[in-house]
Design an enzyme around this catalytic site. Structure first.
Site, short mmCIF file in Angstrom:
data_model
loop_
_atom_site.label_atom_id
_atom_site.label_comp_id
_atom_site.label_asym_id
_atom_site.label_seq_id
_atom_site.Cartn_x
_atom_site.Cartn_y
_atom_site.Cartn_z
N ASP A 154 -40.34 32.70 -32.60
CA ASP A 154 -40.39 31.26 -32.91
C ASP A 154 -39.63 30.51 -31.82
O ASP A 154 -38.43 30.70 -31.64
CB ASP A 154 -39.75 31.04 -34.29
CG ASP A 154 -39.84 29.59 -34.73
OD1 ASP A 154 -39.96 28.68 -33.87
OD2 ASP A 154 -39.78 29.36 -35.95
N TYR B 79 -46.66 12.98 -34.02
CA TYR B 79 -47.22 13.85 -32.98
C TYR B 79 -47.28 13.11 -31.64
O TYR B 79 -46.79 13.61 -30.61
CB TYR B 79 -48.61 14.33 -33.40
CG TYR B 79 -49.34 15.11 -32.33
CD1 TYR B 79 -48.95 16.40 -31.98
CD2 TYR B 79 -50.43 14.54 -31.67
CE1 TYR B 79 -49.63 17.10 -31.00
CE2 TYR B 79 -51.12 15.24 -30.68
CZ TYR B 79 -50.71 16.52 -30.35
OH TYR B 79 -51.37 17.21 -29.37
N LYS C 115 -45.02 13.69 -28.08
CA LYS C 115 -45.61 13.98 -26.76
C LYS C 115 -45.26 12.89 -25.75
O LYS C 115 -45.16 13.17 -24.55
CB LYS C 115 -47.13 14.11 -26.89
CG LYS C 115 -47.57 15.34 -27.65
CD LYS C 115 -47.30 16.62 -26.84
CE LYS C 115 -47.95 17.83 -27.49
NZ LYS C 115 -47.90 19.02 -26.63
N1 LIG Z 1 -56.64 20.62 -29.22
C1 LIG Z 1 -56.61 19.40 -28.72
O1 LIG Z 1 -57.55 18.60 -28.90
C2 LIG Z 1 -55.44 18.95 -27.89
C3 LIG Z 1 -55.52 17.71 -27.25
C4 LIG Z 1 -54.46 17.29 -26.47
C5 LIG Z 1 -53.35 18.10 -26.35
N2 LIG Z 1 -53.28 19.30 -27.00
C6 LIG Z 1 -52.08 20.10 -26.82
O2 LIG Z 1 -52.46 21.38 -26.35
C7 LIG Z 1 -51.51 22.36 -26.77
C8 LIG Z 1 -52.20 23.54 -27.43
O3 LIG Z 1 -53.01 23.10 -28.50
P1 LIG Z 1 -54.20 23.99 -29.11
O4 LIG Z 1 -55.26 23.05 -29.53
O5 LIG Z 1 -54.50 25.11 -28.19
O6 LIG Z 1 -53.54 24.50 -30.48
P2 LIG Z 1 -53.02 25.92 -30.97
O7 LIG Z 1 -54.01 26.98 -30.71
O8 LIG Z 1 -52.57 25.69 -32.37
O9 LIG Z 1 -51.79 26.17 -30.02
C9 LIG Z 1 -50.48 26.00 -30.40
C10 LIG Z 1 -49.69 27.16 -29.87
O10 LIG Z 1 -48.31 26.90 -30.16
C11 LIG Z 1 -47.77 28.06 -30.79
N3 LIG Z 1 -46.72 27.70 -31.73
C12 LIG Z 1 -46.81 26.87 -32.79
N4 LIG Z 1 -45.64 26.82 -33.43
C13 LIG Z 1 -44.79 27.64 -32.75
C14 LIG Z 1 -43.44 28.02 -32.92
N5 LIG Z 1 -42.68 27.52 -33.92
N6 LIG Z 1 -42.90 28.90 -32.05
C15 LIG Z 1 -43.64 29.41 -31.04
N7 LIG Z 1 -44.93 29.07 -30.81
C16 LIG Z 1 -45.49 28.21 -31.67
C17 LIG Z 1 -48.93 28.72 -31.50
O11 LIG Z 1 -48.68 30.11 -31.62
P3 LIG Z 1 -48.19 30.85 -32.96
O12 LIG Z 1 -48.88 30.17 -34.12
O13 LIG Z 1 -48.63 32.27 -32.73
O14 LIG Z 1 -46.71 30.70 -33.01
C18 LIG Z 1 -50.07 28.48 -30.52
O15 LIG Z 1 -50.12 29.50 -29.57
C19 LIG Z 1 -50.51 21.61 -27.64
O16 LIG Z 1 -49.41 21.21 -26.86
C20 LIG Z 1 -51.29 20.39 -28.08
O17 LIG Z 1 -50.43 19.33 -28.42
C21 LIG Z 1 -54.31 19.75 -27.77
#
Ligand SMILES: NC(=O)c1ccc[n+]([C@@H]2O[C@H](COP(=O)([O-])OP(=O)(O)OC[C@H]3O[C@@H](n4cnc5c(N)ncnc54)[C@H](OP(=O)(O)O)[C@@H]3O)[C@@H](O)[C@H]2O)c1
Length: 258
Positions: A71, A163, A167
């Site tokens: 974590d 959120y 950011k």
């Molecule tokens: N999807 C979109 O449309 C979008 C748009 C703009 C920006 N983003 C940004 O892109 C990034 C990735 O998003 P995603 O869509 O790929 O979502 P995601 O698959 O949910 O990625 C989030 C990652 O963070 C990890 N995480 C969450 N809580 C954690 C904790 N307490 N400790 C350690 N790791 C943790 C998760 O791994 P575990 O659950 O295994 O811990 C996962 O690998 C984020 O910064 C998000 O804000 C996403």
């Protein structure tokens, strides 16, 4: 910790990279792209089964990776990630602050638990992950910090107060760190994606929208961002081509904010 190695040479050859939140989605795509370019990648996240699966995929692609489960809101996890980079791969050149969590609710409905969860991971953990990495990033090798932000930090929507502001805080840190550590050889920049078609965080939102009329009509590119778009941008910011970029927010929004 699980470790595996194989060799491949390219734009990030011999560079050691930490990608937080690399058990899925955007972090996984960035980690795999870096490894394909020759980086030695430290993966991290809480879901050990997924982290090890990503590591195996990197090996199958001919790359090198180690996975540190944990974590990231805990100081010991952040230290273990840095230690893995240094002890297994000999240093740390690139930090991608990608791990984040999103809970969407109107401000009058946000609970303190969700507020704390988002601010503690998206802002505070990225801050102290960077602090833990800095002694190595500043060790004389030209190095990089790539923060993953969101379009929402500059163009908001109802229900995203915590959120998006978490950011926006990371975006502010991007500029501050550029001024603090650019002189020490660290390029600090941010990628600011719009809605991503194939990443987990966006799926609940996309499921509730008519994508064509409610999103794409305002996007000059007429398509959503993809994890491959973000991996390509992260690769650019991490490699020598971006040597003169400091404190930049790179919008990956298909022209939405143009
Ligand atoms: N999807 C979109 O449309 C979008 C748009 C703009 C920006 N983003 C940004 O892109 C990034 C990735 O998003 P995603 O869509 O790929 O979502 P995601 O698959 O949910 O990625 C989030 C990652 O963070 C990890 N995480 C969450 N809580 C954690 C904790 N307490 N400790 C350690 N790791 C943790 C998760 O791994 P575990 O659950 O295994 O811990 C996962 O690998 C984020 O910064 C998000 O804000 C996403």
């Amino acid at each position: 910790m699980v470790i595996a190695m194989n060799a491949q040479l390219s734009r990030l050859v011999d560079k050691v990279a930490v990608v937080t939140g690399s058990t899925s989605g955007i972090g996984e795509a960035i980690a795999r792209a870096f490894a394909r370019e020759g980086a030695l990648v430290v993966l991290t996240g809480r879901r050990a089964d997924l982290g090890e699966r990503v590591m195996r995929r990197i090996i199958d692609d001919g790359g090198q990776a180690a996975f540190v489960p944990g974590d990231l809101t805990l100081p010991e996890t952040r230290q273990a990630v840095v230690s893995a980079a240094v002890e297994r791969f000999g240093g740390l050149d690139i930090l991608v602050n990608n791990a984040a969590v999103a809970r969407f609710a109107m401000t009058d409905e946000v609970g303190e638990d969700d507020f704390d969860r988002m601010v503690t991971l998206n802002y505070k953990a990225a801050y102290f992950m960077t602090q833990a990495a800095l002694p190595h990033l500043l060790s004389g090798r030209r190095s990089r910090i790539v923060n993953i932000g969101t379009l929402g930090a500059v163009k908001s929507w109802p229900g995203a107060s915590v959120y998006n502001s978490s950011k926006a805080a990371l975006e502010s840190l991007t500029r501050t760190w550029a001024t603090e550590y650019g002189p020490g050889g660290v390029c600090v920049n941010m990628i600011s994606p719009g809605m991503v078609a194939d990443a987990p965080m966006s799926q609940p939102v996309l499921a509730q929208l008519d994508v064509d009329t409610q999103i794409l009509s305002g996007v000059p590119a007429r398509r959503l961002c993809t994890t491959d778009d973000i991996a390509a941008a992260a690769l650019f910011l991490a490699c020598a081509d971006a040597d003169y970029l400091h404190g930049v927010r790179l919008p990956l929004d298909g022209g939405l904010t143009a």
